[in-house]
Design a protein around this motif. Structure first.
Motif, PDB file in Angstrom:
ATOM      1  N   PHE C 108       0.813  -1.217   0.000  1.00  0.00           N
ATOM      2  CA  PHE C 108       0.000   0.000   0.000  1.00  0.00           C
ATOM      3  C   PHE C 108       0.849   1.271   0.000  1.00  0.00           C
ATOM      4  O   PHE C 108       0.546   2.228  -0.709  1.00  0.00           O
ATOM      5  N   MET C 111       2.400   1.648  -3.487  1.00  0.00           N
ATOM      6  CA  MET C 111       1.434   2.146  -4.471  1.00  0.00           C
ATOM      7  C   MET C 111       1.185   3.633  -4.271  1.00  0.00           C
ATOM      8  O   MET C 111       1.226   4.430  -5.215  1.00  0.00           O
ATOM      9  N   ALA C 112       0.939   4.012  -3.020  1.00  0.00           N
ATOM     10  CA  ALA C 112       0.642   5.416  -2.756  1.00  0.00           C
ATOM     11  C   ALA C 112       1.856   6.286  -3.053  1.00  0.00           C
ATOM     12  O   ALA C 112       1.736   7.355  -3.664  1.00  0.00           O
ATOM     13  N   VAL C 131      -1.175  13.738   4.355  1.00  0.00           N
ATOM     14  CA  VAL C 131      -0.524  12.499   4.786  1.00  0.00           C
ATOM     15  C   VAL C 131       0.719  12.822   5.610  1.00  0.00           C
ATOM     16  O   VAL C 131       0.922  12.292   6.701  1.00  0.00           O
ATOM     17  N   THR C 134       0.278  14.052   9.210  1.00  0.00           N
ATOM     18  CA  THR C 134      -0.121  13.115  10.267  1.00  0.00           C
ATOM     19  C   THR C 134       1.074  12.587  11.055  1.00  0.00           C
ATOM     20  O   THR C 134       0.903  12.070  12.146  1.00  0.00           O
ATOM     21  N   LEU C 164      -4.763  -4.231  11.162  1.00  0.00           N
ATOM     22  CA  LEU C 164      -5.519  -3.412  10.210  1.00  0.00           C
ATOM     23  C   LEU C 164      -5.183  -1.916  10.282  1.00  0.00           C
ATOM     24  O   LEU C 164      -4.930  -1.298   9.246  1.00  0.00           O
ATOM     25  N   PRO C 165      -5.168  -1.303  11.474  1.00  0.00           N
ATOM     26  CA  PRO C 165      -4.915   0.147  11.494  1.00  0.00           C
ATOM     27  C   PRO C 165      -3.511   0.508  11.036  1.00  0.00           C
ATOM     28  O   PRO C 165      -3.209   1.684  10.847  1.00  0.00           O
ATOM     29  N   LEU C 167      -1.712  -0.892   8.353  1.00  0.00           N
ATOM     30  CA  LEU C 167      -1.319  -1.432   7.045  1.00  0.00           C
ATOM     31  C   LEU C 167      -0.770  -0.369   6.105  1.00  0.00           C
ATOM     32  O   LEU C 167      -0.260  -0.686   5.040  1.00  0.00           O
ATOM     33  N   ALA C 168      -0.929   0.898   6.480  1.00  0.00           N
ATOM     34  CA  ALA C 168      -0.305   1.960   5.697  1.00  0.00           C
ATOM     35  C   ALA C 168       0.147   3.020   6.683  1.00  0.00           C
ATOM     36  O   ALA C 168      -0.463   3.178   7.735  1.00  0.00           O
ATOM     37  N   ASP C 169       1.217   3.724   6.359  1.00  0.00           N
ATOM     38  CA  ASP C 169       1.680   4.775   7.263  1.00  0.00           C
ATOM     39  C   ASP C 169       2.333   5.902   6.488  1.00  0.00           C
ATOM     40  O   ASP C 169       2.842   5.707   5.380  1.00  0.00           O
ATOM     41  N   ALA C 170       2.319   7.074   7.103  1.00  0.00           N
ATOM     42  CA  ALA C 170       2.793   8.274   6.412  1.00  0.00           C
ATOM     43  C   ALA C 170       4.282   8.194   6.097  1.00  0.00           C
ATOM     44  O   ALA C 170       4.714   8.514   4.990  1.00  0.00           O
ATOM     45  N   PHE C 171       5.055   7.736   7.067  1.00  0.00           N
ATOM     46  CA  PHE C 171       6.496   7.701   6.848  1.00  0.00           C
ATOM     47  C   PHE C 171       6.845   6.807   5.660  1.00  0.00           C
ATOM     48  O   PHE C 171       7.674   7.165   4.816  1.00  0.00           O
ATOM     49  N   ILE C 173       4.957   6.007   3.083  1.00  0.00           N
ATOM     50  CA  ILE C 173       4.543   6.625   1.829  1.00  0.00           C
ATOM     51  C   ILE C 173       5.567   7.680   1.412  1.00  0.00           C
ATOM     52  O   ILE C 173       5.983   7.771   0.252  1.00  0.00           O
ATOM     53  N   PHE C 174       5.970   8.460   2.377  1.00  0.00           N
ATOM     54  CA  PHE C 174       6.966   9.501   2.172  1.00  0.00           C
ATOM     55  C   PHE C 174       8.264   8.896   1.637  1.00  0.00           C
ATOM     56  O   PHE C 174       8.829   9.341   0.630  1.00  0.00           O
ATOM     57  N   PHE C 220      11.849  -0.650   8.531  1.00  0.00           N
ATOM     58  CA  PHE C 220      11.199   0.336   9.394  1.00  0.00           C
ATOM     59  C   PHE C 220       9.855  -0.193   9.913  1.00  0.00           C
ATOM     60  O   PHE C 220       9.487   0.036  11.062  1.00  0.00           O
TER      61      PHE C 220
END
Lengths: 432, 327, 297
Positions: C108, C111-112, C131, C134, C164-165, C167-171, C173-174, C220
């Motif tokens: 995820f 992709m993002a 994003v 946060t 579940l909470p 499964l994606a994180d800002a760091f 994605i960054f 990470f």
């Protein structure tokens, strides 16, 4: 989110109505709720699953509690109990659960913080249940059950209790030629001086914390608030006297802190023979049995101060969540756990004493050397910091830690304690 | 943080497809974000204008009251702000400098290079609870650190490390006869300093790894040219390595500031904010007000203020890096 | 992450000053001294915890140079106590949870990150800023709304609450966005000529080429899940000890044995050793990949 009855005093009433309504629906009528003490033979006991929660205890305690619950299951087969111990951070977990309306039906509430919970309508008043089942206030030590009363209603029954007492290493005392535990503040200083001269190190281990300082406050004749919590009384001279004595022991090298001694808490210091005298409660003894089985520990009442005898007591209630869907079944469990059978078995571990005076004689036969604790029952006060108690507890601990680190003197400490209490504690209005 | 790649990117013939595909690619992450991150954070903003005891359903609207309390000299807030600033100022430059130094050293052709890199990185992969427990023991009155200090003839702090609320600057000044400095000047307490040292110990390796990437990126010929010109090693470090690594350094600093301004776990496990509140940080105060003091609304207001402090640091850093990149 | 003004070197070999060009002996000695000293600093706490775990309670608090790193009478008592707790299960849970975090984020976040780096679509900049921002909210405050949500979904006391909470994180994605911005677009351009869609391009070209960065992301993520304490503590009730992760199990264990340093240290050793073995086997991969991937730009 949470199906609580209301936000103010009237909420208590409407919650009671709700209980009545629910009870009427479940069984014939509230008046028929006669189960519990005799085993629930005459009327069908409520059915359902009751969730019970409390902080994780030592393995021995947990085993014993499970045994108590097994007995309960035999007496009330229609009620299933789900025991959900909280591994750490009980207060956070409890608050999160309450916020989400998901709290266990029955959970522990410590006396120090009971007012915070009672004043916010999170606990179910149980007076009607008690009346129906013939459970009277007089069945419990008044100082203990009063810790769970708020504005005339009862919000839980004490499951056990312990005051602080003087616990000392008998061997060290004998070696130093001390024949008896100190009975007064003056004797305490003398004994500590003798021990210091004999052993070369401070013998009393006590933390700069409100829950220990308060014994000196009581003994000096002081308290945090007056009875009924309508006024802060920390400004009284007794506070300064208590602070001077408490800090004096430390600054004169007669006492030390657990951190200084290298122990985790005073009981640990005693077990590791880093201390020969501590002020602790019954809870220390199972720990000592495990960690220092050969140690001979004597128990005495706390020394009396200028204000006479004084001992803080610590207790936990079993309380029912105001949002419980099973209040009747929850009450059956509370009544069993705090009843004669449940309490006798639970306290047989010696971790704490029965909160019912009627069980005390039998308990003392099992633990005769703990009699001084029981003797404190006459004058002990269940520690309460009032609503806002948690913040006051933190603030007061900070003041005492600063005092012990030499950052402030006792006069400043008293002033800061008064300021903290004034800012943190929500006083009761006299009319209430 | 700003990348030149964006400026160089050629026009995109897939633009039409991307209008949809972009969101398709984002979708899974966004579902998680909306539910578990954006939603809760919006809720926190909303809560900061309300009062909530956490255990009652009622959440009366109180307007700006929470913020007013916060900025009108709330003692705990000021204390937490002070502790957090000391923490960040002590930890961030130190871990950055040490990380850079280690990266430069570990990048040389030395025997056992891999061993050293591994050793330095190891603490960052261990569980923080485990590390906290180990350090509780190291710092205890009868722990390793005190023992070694005593054997070497050094004084040890009394009360011991994690129980000592005295400010270190205050202690230093006290030693030369100056008493009663103001609270702000007293410096971080011995307890806070102990946690700061542990924090540096744990994060130094991560910082080294990040720098290592940057150091490896500097082309060899730059150094070769410099040494042909007769530049000393020292001047190579300060005139080549540091300037070329400037964006990485600023990135590490930003990461460091974001991390230190949110420091919570170690405080929670080791000191619970004590002794005498000298290890209460802003993030810990948020926790304490919300869960210890039945003031979730007020806690939310502190969280919002913390958010803006960190955002400011991020924006300042971004601006500086942006300028570097364009230069 | 940050872009260095210098264009990247063509070769991927680490830039090093060749030893011939004047790394004089003194400097070498100093460098070694510093490295050895720091390595010692890193190892001493772990070595000390191993030594303590082999001591009796009495010996543990009576420290001397002779017993500091080796007890006078080594005993495995502490390990017996520790093994009676359900460590194996906690370890399994932590590993499983970590694996799910890693898989979720690897997919995820990647992709993002790719979308933010390479695609133009309405709302992109705004969403990205949201994003990023946060990362600046301390996690502890959002625990209550998360808890309520998980309760609504019926996920409390399940592995779902632990995963579940997260499964994606800002760091992450960054991190991935920075990585994709740093790799040449030529790869995609070639695919574009073949008429590949974004989806095919991502699956067949981007993802395989992003492996180094994904590895960094995985590391990470692993650290994040391995250390997560408060959420698992709150989301998993004490009646489900079979769902405890290591940190929660340890905290639970500490409640009962908090005065027994040898037992606590034995527990720490038991939980660290498998990790250490794993780390030593794959250390090249660990260190090299996080060094040579998304972290630079």
């Amino acid at each position: 989110m949470v199906e609580l009855a209301g936000t103010n005093g009237s909420g208590v009433l409407s919650r009671r109505k709700l209980v009545k309504g629910a009870a009427a629906g479940a069984i014939a009528a509230p008046a028929l709720l006669h189960y519990g003490r005799i085993g629930g033979a005459q009327t069908p006991a409520p059915t359902g699953t009751v969730r019970l929660s409390g902080p994780t205890a030592s393995p021995e305690e947990e085993e014993l509690l499970r045994q108590v619950l097994d007995n309960f299951a035999q007496a009330y087969p229609s009620i299933t109990v789900n025991y959900e111990p909280v591994p750490a951070e009980y207060l956070i977990k409890l608050q999160t659960d309450i916020a989400a309306g998901n709290a266990a039906d029955v959970f522990y509430v410590k006396n120090e913080f009971s007012q915070d919970f009672m004043s916010r309508n999170t606990l179910l008043p149980i007076d009607e249940f008690m009346a129906n089942d013939g459970v009277a206030d007089a069945d419990f030590y008044p100082g203990l059950i009063n810790a769970f009363k708020w504005q005339g209603a009862t919000y839980g029954l004490p499951k056990d209790w312990s005051p602080l007492g003087t616990c000392f290493d008998e061997q060290v005392f004998t070696d130093a030629g001390i024949s008896a535990a100190p009975a007064t503040w003056d004797e305490l200083r003398t004994v500590l001086q003798t021990l210091l001269d004999t052993t070369g190190q401070p013998s009393l281990v006590i933390a700069p914390a409100l829950d220990r300082f308060i014994m000196f406050l009581y003994q000096a004749g002081g308290n945090i608030t007056n009875e009924g919590a309508t006024e802060i009384t920390l400004g009284d001279p007794a506070t300064l006297e208590a602070l001077d004595f408490f800090y004096g022991l430390y600054s004169d090298g007669l006492s030390t802190t657990p951190a200084d001694s290298g122990a985790e808490w005073p009981g640990d210091a005693l077990a590791k023979q880093l201390a020969s005298i501590v002020f602790e409660g019954n809870w220390m003894f199972p720990f000592l049995n495990t960690n220092a089985p050969d140690l001979q520990v004597g128990v005495a009442e706390l020394p009396a101060g200028p204000g006479g005898k004084g001992a803080p007591a610590f207790t936990n209630s079993y309380s029912i969540f105001a949002g419980s869907q099973q209040p009747e079944a929850a009450w059956v469990l509370v009544n069993y756990l705090t009843g004669n059978d449940g309490m006798a078995l639970w306290t047989s571990l010696g971790l704490a004493m029965p909160a019912r005076p009627g069980l005390m004689d039998a308990w003392l036969q099992q633990y005769p050397d703990r009699a001084p604790y029981a003797a404190a029952g006459e004058y002990t006060i269940a520690v309460q910091y009032g609503p806002g108690g948690q913040k006051f507890n933190d603030d007061a601990n900070a003041v005492l830690q600063n005092l012990f680190a030499g950052q402030i003197d006792t006069a400043a400490a008293q002033q800061q304690l008064v300021e903290a209490a004034t800012a943190d504690i929500t006083l009761a209005t006299p009319s209430a | 943080m700003v990348s030149l790649a964006r400026a160089r990117r050629p026009r995109n013939p897939l633009a039409a497809e991307d209008n949809v595909a972009g969101w398709v690619f984002l979708l899974p992450a966004m579902i998680i974000f909306v539910l578990f991150i954006f939603g809760p954070i919006l809720y926190i903003f909303w809560l900061s204008f309300h009062q909530w005891s956490l255990i009652e359903p009622a959440k009366p609207f109180v307007g700006l009251d929470n913020y007013r309390t916060l900025f009108s000299g709330d003692a705990d807030f000021n204390l937490a702000l002070r502790n957090t600033i000391w923490f960040a100022l002590g930890v961030v430059p130190t871990q950055t400098a040490l990380g850079l130094l280690l990266a430069v050293l570990a990048n040389r052709k030395l025997r056992g290079k891999t061993f050293f890199r591994t050793a330095f990185y190891f603490p960052s992969i261990s569980s923080s609870v485990v590390i906290s427990i180990i350090f509780l023991w190291l710092y205890s009155a009868r722990g390793l650190i005190n023992y070694v200090l005593i054997q070497l003839g050094f004084p040890t702090p009394r009360p011991p490390w994690l129980s000592n609320p005295r400010g270190i600057i205050d202690m230093g000044l006290g030693a030369v006869g100056i008493e009663n400095v103001s609270v702000w000047l007293a410096g971080p307490s011995v307890a806070l300093l102990s946690i700061m040292m542990m924090n540096i110990w744990t994060t130094m390796g991560t910082m080294m790894i990040i720098f290592l990437a940057g150091v490896q990126d500097i082309p060899n010929d730059v150094y070769e040219a410099a040494s042909l010109d007769g530049a000393s090693r020292r001047s190579q470090f300060f005139d080549i390595t540091v300037p070329l690594l400037r964006p990485v350094i600023l990135f590490v600093l930003t990461l460091g500031f974001i991390g230190t301004f949110q420091v919570f776990d170690q405080i929670f496990v080791m000191t619970s904010g004590g002794p005498a509140k000298t290890t209460i940080t802003l993030a810990y105060l948020v926790f304490q007000e919300g869960f210890g003091n039945f003031s979730m609304g007020y806690a939310s207001a502190i969280a919002v203020v913390l958010f803006f402090i960190i955002l400011m640091i991020y924006l300042v850093q971004r601006r500086i890096v942006g300028e570097t990149a364009v230069r | 992450m940050a872009t260095i003004t210098q264009p990247r070197t063509q070769t991927d070999t680490p830039a090093q000053v060749s030893s011939g060009s004047g790394l004089d002996a003194t400097l070498r000695v100093v460098a070694y001294a510093v490295l050895v000293f720091v390595a010692l600093l890193m190892f001493v706490p772990f070595a000390f915890s191993v030594a303590t775990s082999l001591k009796t309670n009495q010996e543990a608090i009576r420290l001397s140079f002779s017993n500091m790193f080796w007890p006078s009478n080594p005993t495995f008592d502490a390990y017996r106590v520790a093994f009676e707790a359900n460590v194996a299960r906690w370890f399994f849970n932590s590993a499983l949870v970590a694996a799910i975090w890693i898989l979720g984020r690897a997919l995820f976040d990647t992709m993002a990150g790719y979308a933010f780096a390479r695609m133009q679509f309405p709302g992109r900049n705004l969403v990205f800023l949201l994003v990023i921002s946060t990362m600046m909210i301390p996690g502890i405050v959002t625990i209550i709304p998360k808890f309520i949500l998980l309760q609504e979904f019926g996920l409390l006391n399940t592995y779902g609450a632990l995963t579940l909470p997260f499964l994606a994180d800002a760091f992450g994605i960054f991190l991935m966005k920075q990585f994709f911005e740093s790799i040449p677009v030529e790869l995609e351009e070639a695919a574009r000529i073949d008429g590949a869609s974004r989806y095919r391009m991502f699956a067949q070209i981007i993802l395989p080429n992003a492996m180094p960065a994904v590895t960094a992301l995985a590391i990470f993520s692993f650290q994040g899940s391995w250390n997560a304490f408060l959420e698992p503590l709150i989301f998993i009730s004490g009646s489900s000890p079979n769902l405890f992760t290591l940190p929660v199990g340890l905290a639970n264990f500490r409640q009962a044995y908090y005065t027994e340093w040898p037992t606590l240290m034995a527990m720490s050793v038991i939980t660290t050793v498998p990790l250490a073995v794993f780390f030593l086997i794959f250390q090249r991969y660990f260190v090299e990949s996080s060094a040579s991937s998304g972290i630079k730009g």
